[in-house]
Enzyme design. Sequence first.
Site, short mmCIF file in Angstrom:
data_model
loop_
_atom_site.label_atom_id
_atom_site.label_comp_id
_atom_site.label_asym_id
_atom_site.label_seq_id
_atom_site.Cartn_x
_atom_site.Cartn_y
_atom_site.Cartn_z
N SER A 106 -2.59 -10.76 -8.69
CA SER A 106 -2.77 -9.87 -9.83
C SER A 106 -3.26 -10.53 -11.10
O SER A 106 -2.78 -10.23 -12.19
CB SER A 106 -1.43 -9.19 -10.13
OG SER A 106 -1.58 -7.84 -9.98
N HIS A 138 0.82 -1.22 0.00
CA HIS A 138 0.00 0.00 0.00
C HIS A 138 0.85 1.27 0.00
O HIS A 138 0.47 2.27 0.60
CB HIS A 138 -0.98 -0.01 1.19
CG HIS A 138 -2.08 -1.02 1.00
ND1 HIS A 138 -3.28 -0.71 0.43
CD2 HIS A 138 -2.12 -2.35 1.28
CE1 HIS A 138 -4.04 -1.79 0.37
NE2 HIS A 138 -3.35 -2.80 0.88
N THR A 139 1.99 1.19 -0.65
CA THR A 139 2.83 2.40 -0.80
C THR A 139 2.70 2.98 -2.20
O THR A 139 3.09 4.12 -2.42
CB THR A 139 4.32 2.07 -0.56
OG1 THR A 139 4.64 0.93 -1.36
CG2 THR A 139 4.61 1.75 0.89
N GLY A 144 -4.93 -12.31 -4.99
CA GLY A 144 -4.06 -11.15 -4.79
C GLY A 144 -2.72 -11.31 -5.50
O GLY A 144 -1.75 -10.66 -5.14
N SER A 150 -6.01 -9.95 -12.53
CA SER A 150 -6.65 -8.96 -13.41
C SER A 150 -5.62 -8.15 -14.17
O SER A 150 -5.72 -7.99 -15.39
CB SER A 150 -7.61 -8.06 -12.62
OG SER A 150 -6.92 -7.41 -11.58
N ASP A 200 1.12 -3.21 -10.01
CA ASP A 200 0.85 -4.49 -10.66
C ASP A 200 1.10 -4.44 -12.17
O ASP A 200 1.87 -5.24 -12.70
CB ASP A 200 -0.59 -4.96 -10.36
CG ASP A 200 -0.83 -5.09 -8.86
OD1 ASP A 200 0.15 -5.06 -8.10
OD2 ASP A 200 -2.00 -5.21 -8.45
N GLY A 233 -8.66 -14.31 -7.37
CA GLY A 233 -8.96 -13.57 -6.15
C GLY A 233 -7.91 -13.74 -5.07
O GLY A 233 -8.12 -13.42 -3.91
N SER A 281 -13.01 -17.64 -21.95
CA SER A 281 -12.06 -17.95 -20.89
C SER A 281 -12.20 -19.41 -20.51
O SER A 281 -13.29 -19.86 -20.12
CB SER A 281 -12.34 -17.07 -19.65
OG SER A 281 -11.67 -17.62 -18.54
C1 GLA Z 1 -3.34 -4.08 -4.92
C2 GLA Z 1 -3.22 -2.92 -5.89
C3 GLA Z 1 -1.78 -2.39 -5.93
C4 GLA Z 1 -1.26 -2.11 -4.53
C5 GLA Z 1 -1.50 -3.31 -3.62
C6 GLA Z 1 -1.13 -3.04 -2.18
O1 GLA Z 1 -2.61 -5.18 -5.40
O2 GLA Z 1 -3.59 -3.33 -7.19
O3 GLA Z 1 -1.73 -1.24 -6.73
O4 GLA Z 1 -1.79 -0.94 -4.00
O5 GLA Z 1 -2.86 -3.71 -3.65
O6 GLA Z 1 0.24 -2.90 -2.07
#
Ligand code: GLA
Length: 388
Positions: free
Chosen positions: A128, A34-35, A126, A130, A175, A124, A67
Amino acid sequence: MKEELLKEFAELFGDGGEILCYFSPGRVNLIGGHTDYNGGHVFPCTLTLGTYAVVRQRRDKKLRLYSKNMSSMGIVESDLSDFTFLPSLGFVNYIKGVIWSFVQKGYPIPFGMDLMIVGNLPNGAGLSSSASLEMAMCLILKEMYHFSDLSLPDLALIAQSAENIYCGVRCGIMDPFTIAMGKKGHAIFLDTSDLSYEYAPLHLEHEKLIVAYSNKERHVGESKYNERRHECETALADLQKLTTISSLSELTMEAFDMVKSAIHDPICRRRARHAVSENQRTIKAVHALKENDLALFGQLMNESHISLRDDYEVTCPELDTLAQAAWEHPGVLGARMTGAGFGGCTVNLVKNEAVDSFIEQVGEKYKKVIGYDADFYVVTTGSGVCRC
Ligand code: GLA
């Protein structure tokens, strides 16, 4: 793999014409949570898991999309001019979002396409999935229409605006940038304030990276992700009455301590403290890695999780249980949640000889507390988005 995908594509859409195959990875962020929307540093790497896309240009304006992961939807038919966002259409929105974003930026897309995708990233989780699909689409469109002036970072910005504006999730640049620029054997030390970056080799001879999936899906759109951004913006606005900073990451911890009382809301103050401390930790961690001090790197990963748990409040019982169980294992150098939080995964740096017992013991503790299984992936770094 490629031959098999080309065959399946021909069975689905018919053969003939030029059929191309692309691979776009997922990513895991080692530290820097979250930076990326606070002008700070991140340190992610691309994985060998990701999304394959097989595509053929059409002569009309039809989009025919399939898909393999959502095979019950069959072939979804649409049209290039239809930009309606339909939540029920899942993966289709990411594809349309990218087309929409190209058009918005002045890159018209004249013809439709037949497209088949298949991914091996857990949904889902995390990692990435998407952005992985969006970046595959970006490279497809760049190559299909010879948009040679668009660099890979430009494509990452196009994917980000698809996600931010079309899909309504205000995610940062980490991402798509990572997926665009990823390099096997390396993590990317990215400064999100100006997109300058450096590749740092990941010489993990005696350790493995293990991603532990809580099997609690995190849905960024539905979660509190946008709320966290807003809280950081509020904190920044308060600080700007007193300082000339343009992002929270411009502050060191010492500077933050001197000005923090200007942030009125105590919750926003804690969010800002995380943004500042996490940025500093990320810089320190990359330095530690360069010095081959993996013990310090791991300790900073642990501190990152604690800050995300206590100051930023984006963990959940599932992620905290996974992290806690990992910290209790003697073969673990570091463990933290990765991605947006509220579910999804932890990333763990584990000694080679401890991999099996890590999976067994963390898995058992997780099931005992949470009531269902976690999944474990021993991951390796892979390249960024490419034609294969
Ligand atoms: C998600 C968002 C990123 C980033 C992270 C947290 O993956 O897509 O841009 O903010 O959360 O680090």
